[in-house]
Design a protein around this motif. Sequence first.
Motif, PDB file in Angstrom:
ATOM      1  N   GLU A 159       0.841  -1.203   0.000  1.00  0.00           N
ATOM      2  CA  GLU A 159       0.000   0.000   0.000  1.00  0.00           C
ATOM      3  C   GLU A 159       0.872   1.249   0.000  1.00  0.00           C
ATOM      4  OE1 GLU A 159      -3.973   1.616   2.396  1.00  0.00           O
ATOM      5  OE2 GLU A 159      -2.920  -0.208   3.008  1.00  0.00           O
ATOM      6  N   GLU A 203      -1.211   8.047   1.261  1.00  0.00           N
ATOM      7  CA  GLU A 203      -2.395   8.748   0.771  1.00  0.00           C
ATOM      8  C   GLU A 203      -2.084  10.183   0.385  1.00  0.00           C
ATOM      9  OE1 GLU A 203      -6.903   9.767   2.488  1.00  0.00           O
ATOM     10  OE2 GLU A 203      -5.399   8.820   3.771  1.00  0.00           O
ATOM     11  N   TRP A 241       1.947  16.080   3.858  1.00  0.00           N
ATOM     12  CA  TRP A 241       2.016  15.287   5.087  1.00  0.00           C
ATOM     13  C   TRP A 241       2.772  16.048   6.171  1.00  0.00           C
ATOM     14  CZ3 TRP A 241       6.266  11.607   6.596  1.00  0.00           C
ATOM     15  CH2 TRP A 241       5.898  10.782   7.650  1.00  0.00           C
ATOM     16  N   HIS A 295      -9.204  16.373   3.705  1.00  0.00           N
ATOM     17  CA  HIS A 295      -8.707  16.576   2.345  1.00  0.00           C
ATOM     18  C   HIS A 295      -8.912  17.995   1.859  1.00  0.00           C
ATOM     19  CE1 HIS A 295      -7.461  12.557   1.035  1.00  0.00           C
ATOM     20  NE2 HIS A 295      -8.358  12.117   1.890  1.00  0.00           N
ATOM     21  N   ARG A 304      -1.339   6.578   6.507  1.00  0.00           N
ATOM     22  CA  ARG A 304      -1.559   5.223   6.001  1.00  0.00           C
ATOM     23  C   ARG A 304      -0.673   4.958   4.783  1.00  0.00           C
ATOM     24  NH1 ARG A 304      -6.989   1.903   5.945  1.00  0.00           N
ATOM     25  NH2 ARG A 304      -6.251   0.023   4.912  1.00  0.00           N
ATOM     26  N   GLY A 305      -0.072   3.778   4.740  1.00  0.00           N
ATOM     27  CA  GLY A 305       0.741   3.382   3.600  1.00  0.00           C
ATOM     28  C   GLY A 305       2.230   3.621   3.770  1.00  0.00           C
TER      29      GLY A 305
END
Length: 553
Positions: free
Chosen positions: A90, A93, A99, A259, A347-348
């Motif tokens: 993965e 995002e 980030w 977002h 995440r990821g």
Amino acid sequence: MSTAATKKSTSALARVDPAVLYISVTLTALFVAWGVFFTDSLAAVAETTLNRIIDNFGWLFVLTSSGFVLLAAVLAFSRFGSIRLGRDGERPEFSTASWVAMMFSAGMGIGLMFYGASEPIMHMSSPPPGSAKAGSEDAARLALEYSYFHWAVHPWAMYAVAGLALAYFGFRKSGNSLISSAFRPLLGDLVDGPLGKSIDILAIFATLFGSAVSLGLGALQVNRGLKELWGVPDSTALAVSIIAVLTVLFVLSALSGVHRGIQWLSNGNMILAAVLLLFVFVVGPTVFILESQTEALGGYLASLPKMSFTTGAFGGGEWLSGWTVFYWAWWISWTPFVGTFIARISRGRTIREFIVGVIIAPSLVSVVWFAILGGTALNQEMHGADLASAVAKGEEAGLFATLQHLPWFSVTSVLVIVLVGLFFVSGADAASVVLGMLSCRGSTTPGRLVVILWGTLTGLVAAVLLMAGGLEAVKQVAIIAAFPFLFVMIGLCVSLVKALRAEPTDAPEPVRERESAVVANAEAEAEAEAVVEAEPRPGVRPAEAMADSRPAG
């Protein structure tokens, strides 16, 4: 109301955890009422409780804070570093730039605006006992070193450990975003009962009061900016009004989601902050900034072990309590909020990427921030500007007093007010979303009414604390709220390590990713074969069709 809207509202209500939400809101409402109707009583109880915590457990804040740094370093550079926070293969995002910007804005934006110039001046005027002569060049150097110490590696290591645990259990183990869910390796199914709910309620209170500190700092600094620009007098009533206006704004931003509102505000914050820093760097004492940063950074790294384990047992305890212990408690009170938020946007990423990114990038920004704003303030103080007198009247005056000695004071002051407001909104809206997540069973999309409720309560708590005793009351309650959550943090670390040790170690991540791809392909082929087998041959009806065609009776 349309059917779709009704279903959406019902779904949002179903996500609410009644026990966690009602108990938290009730206790918060009682606290607000206590502060409004018995202000002096609240101030007295807070001061007494704080003194007992500091006198008896200040050493624990110091020891555990350094322990979080060591744990983060071990996890990043051990075999666990390649584990991905999500499924193998993965990918992240958000872009790395967004980030880092969101982390920084949520983590300590307002605090840096408030203390960026004033803390070095205060350390120079009153250095740790026995370290240097007040007002000397040695005191100026130590001032930057301690500013780095309080704002760089240690706080971000706390955030990293909390965020890592939540991201690991939430994305790797398919859990939820609740603090209590990370305790399953230790507590088993008990996390689904009263014990788990108690952990989440403690996380809510730590987040609520930790956020209130930042809101209080932001309101005081905006108030000071209005006074410097247009002569608006300082007053608690004005600070409360500022909180009310900005609370409405951050609730609206929070409702727009991560977002849109939070990401856009965070990116905007970083751009405006970079403009301010670049301006001060260019028109300020550029050479001194570069020289002082180099020397202070080296001194900070060399003295880090000693500074990390100083408890004041042999003198200087009062100074340590007022600065280092306060900061460690403040950061700990922010760990459920910032940790949950960082986990939500991470995440990821691998554990190594997560820890290095969470600690190194924001720490470097903090170092540059204090080097430029703090270094400029110290240079002015050393050349007779007497910023110490201005800061002594109010810590929120430090940055404005520094900018007064540079060109375009009116323009930069407006920029500071805008920046503080944006940091206020971006940090507080993230906090209200996290509070909603904690009271909605860890849902990453808490209901709008819950977000509005927590946003309003956060603003009310900040206003009540300012009325109860100003900045000191805000600081006191933050430490008190952080104390019980300190033990939650310790348990969180134990649970995380226990779960990581159970991870399979027979194959590195690239191999696992290839194996996952092979398994996925095999599953896809099996599904395709099943579909082919299920299709009827020409002229032959499926059994279901034959059954449907039989006459009744």
